[in-house]
Scaffold this motif. Structure first.
Motif, PDB file in Angstrom:
ATOM      1  N   VAL A  12       0.771  -1.217   0.039  1.00 45.15           N
ATOM      2  CA  VAL A  12      -0.039   0.019  -0.088  1.00 45.15           C
ATOM      3  C   VAL A  12       0.942   1.426   0.056  1.00 45.15           C
ATOM      4  O   VAL A  12       1.753   1.433   0.573  1.00 45.15           O
ATOM      5  CB  VAL A  12      -0.807  -0.081   1.117  1.00 45.15           C
ATOM      6  CG1 VAL A  12      -1.692   1.218   1.323  1.00 45.15           C
ATOM      7  CG2 VAL A  12      -2.008  -1.228   1.307  1.00 45.15           C
ATOM      8  N   ASN A  13       0.561   2.313  -0.774  1.00 46.67           N
ATOM      9  CA  ASN A  13       1.073   3.688  -0.901  1.00 46.67           C
ATOM     10  C   ASN A  13      -0.128   4.475  -0.701  1.00 46.67           C
ATOM     11  O   ASN A  13      -1.396   4.319  -1.038  1.00 46.67           O
ATOM     12  CB  ASN A  13       1.440   3.826  -2.213  1.00 46.67           C
ATOM     13  CG  ASN A  13       2.976   3.345  -2.325  1.00 46.67           C
ATOM     14  OD1 ASN A  13       2.940   1.830  -2.868  1.00 46.67           O
ATOM     15  ND2 ASN A  13       4.062   3.585  -2.500  1.00 46.67           N
ATOM     16  N   VAL A  14       0.114   5.488   0.192  1.00 49.22           N
ATOM     17  CA  VAL A  14      -0.935   6.514   0.578  1.00 49.22           C
ATOM     18  C   VAL A  14      -0.519   7.864   0.166  1.00 49.22           C
ATOM     19  O   VAL A  14       0.840   8.383   0.519  1.00 49.22           O
ATOM     20  CB  VAL A  14      -1.319   6.601   2.074  1.00 49.22           C
ATOM     21  CG1 VAL A  14      -2.246   7.603   2.444  1.00 49.22           C
ATOM     22  CG2 VAL A  14      -1.499   5.092   2.581  1.00 49.22           C
ATOM     23  N   LEU A  15      -1.217   8.712  -0.581  1.00 48.52           N
ATOM     24  CA  LEU A  15      -0.956   9.938  -0.946  1.00 48.52           C
ATOM     25  C   LEU A  15      -1.853  11.008  -0.281  1.00 48.52           C
ATOM     26  O   LEU A  15      -2.934  10.953  -0.455  1.00 48.52           O
ATOM     27  CB  LEU A  15      -0.907  10.262  -2.550  1.00 48.52           C
ATOM     28  CG  LEU A  15      -0.457  11.515  -3.188  1.00 48.52           C
ATOM     29  CD1 LEU A  15       0.953  12.076  -2.766  1.00 48.52           C
ATOM     30  CD2 LEU A  15      -0.800  11.632  -4.543  1.00 48.52           C
TER      31      LEU A  15
ATOM     32  N   GLY B   4       3.399  -1.325   8.955  1.00 45.24           N
ATOM     33  CA  GLY B   4       3.303  -2.619   8.317  1.00 45.24           C
ATOM     34  C   GLY B   4       4.234  -2.442   6.849  1.00 45.24           C
ATOM     35  O   GLY B   4       3.923  -3.622   6.032  1.00 45.24           O
ATOM     36  N   GLY B   5       4.897  -1.272   6.536  1.00 39.89           N
ATOM     37  CA  GLY B   5       5.617  -1.154   5.309  1.00 39.89           C
ATOM     38  C   GLY B   5       5.105  -0.231   4.155  1.00 39.89           C
ATOM     39  O   GLY B   5       5.514  -0.038   3.229  1.00 39.89           O
ATOM     40  N   ALA B   6       3.895   0.271   4.578  1.00 38.13           N
ATOM     41  CA  ALA B   6       3.285   1.275   3.678  1.00 38.13           C
ATOM     42  C   ALA B   6       4.081   2.347   3.609  1.00 38.13           C
ATOM     43  O   ALA B   6       4.889   3.088   4.307  1.00 38.13           O
ATOM     44  CB  ALA B   6       1.838   1.486   3.910  1.00 38.13           C
ATOM     45  N   SER B   7       4.150   2.853   2.282  1.00 33.80           N
ATOM     46  CA  SER B   7       4.794   4.248   2.044  1.00 33.80           C
ATOM     47  C   SER B   7       3.736   5.473   2.057  1.00 33.80           C
ATOM     48  O   SER B   7       2.595   5.252   1.337  1.00 33.80           O
ATOM     49  CB  SER B   7       5.306   4.171   0.527  1.00 33.80           C
ATOM     50  OG  SER B   7       5.647   5.681   0.300  1.00 33.80           O
ATOM     51  N   VAL B   8       4.016   6.424   3.097  1.00 34.16           N
ATOM     52  CA  VAL B   8       2.951   7.416   3.122  1.00 34.16           C
ATOM     53  C   VAL B   8       3.680   8.732   2.596  1.00 34.16           C
ATOM     54  O   VAL B   8       4.729   8.887   3.095  1.00 34.16           O
ATOM     55  CB  VAL B   8       2.168   7.612   4.354  1.00 34.16           C
ATOM     56  CG1 VAL B   8       1.469   8.747   4.599  1.00 34.16           C
ATOM     57  CG2 VAL B   8       1.514   6.231   4.872  1.00 34.16           C
ATOM     58  N   SER B   9       3.089   9.763   1.998  1.00 33.03           N
ATOM     59  CA  SER B   9       3.614  10.834   1.071  1.00 33.03           C
ATOM     60  C   SER B   9       2.633  12.093   1.300  1.00 33.03           C
ATOM     61  O   SER B   9       1.461  11.745   0.894  1.00 33.03           O
ATOM     62  CB  SER B   9       4.222  10.715  -0.321  1.00 33.03           C
ATOM     63  OG  SER B   9       5.168   9.669  -0.188  1.00 33.03           O
TER      64      SER B   9
END
Length: 148
Positions: A63-66, A101-106
């Motif tokens: 998962v990536n969150v923008l 958990g390893g998600a990338s948040v930007s």
């Protein structure tokens, strides 16, 4: 030589089946990556986006969150929303679970330049996205984009 030709031809259905299976997995709603774009200022919408992100991550989907516009405020270290029922967790706590958990948040590339905040105001583990990076994620084969 005939045996080699038979082995190559006999292997073609397996190769084709493997390719079809991979394509069907992406077509059947099993993304190889999820990108959540969150812009809503609504606390419940922010919380639900994070709940769903955690559920996708628990299912094995990276998962990536923008975070854009008012949702970018979630990235600020001093931001603390009220907890949401039934788990009494804030969107920030749910986002921290995603990151753990390893998600990338930007935050969006436009967020900081159009606010009174600097990169030093962001929570640990949150970066500033670049348009080429986000465009690549959005168009990557097997990527699913979810907007809240």
């Amino acid at each position: 030589m005939a045996g080699l030709a038979f082995a190559v031809i006999a292997g073609l259905p397996l190769i084709a089946a493997t390719s079809i299976t991979a394509a069907n997995a992406a077509d059947n709603g099993v993304p190889s990556r999820a990108l959540i774009i969150l812009t809503s200022p609504s606390l419940q919408t922010q919380g639900m986006a994070m709940v769903l992100g955690n559920a996708m991550q628990a299912g094995g989907t990276p998962v990536n969150v923008l975070l854009c516009d008012k949702a970018g405020d979630l990235a600020l270290a001093n931001m603390q929303s009220p907890p949401l029922k039934p788990k009494n967790a804030t969107p920030e706590q749910l986002m921290a679970k995603l990151i753990d958990g390893g998600a990338s948040v930007s935050v969006c590339a436009l967020y900081l330049p159009n606010s009174d905040h600097a990169k030093t105001d962001l929570r640990t583990g949150i970066d500033v996205a670049t348009p080429p990076e986000m465009a690549a994620l959005m168009t990557q084969a097997g990527s699913r984009v979810f907007s809240f």
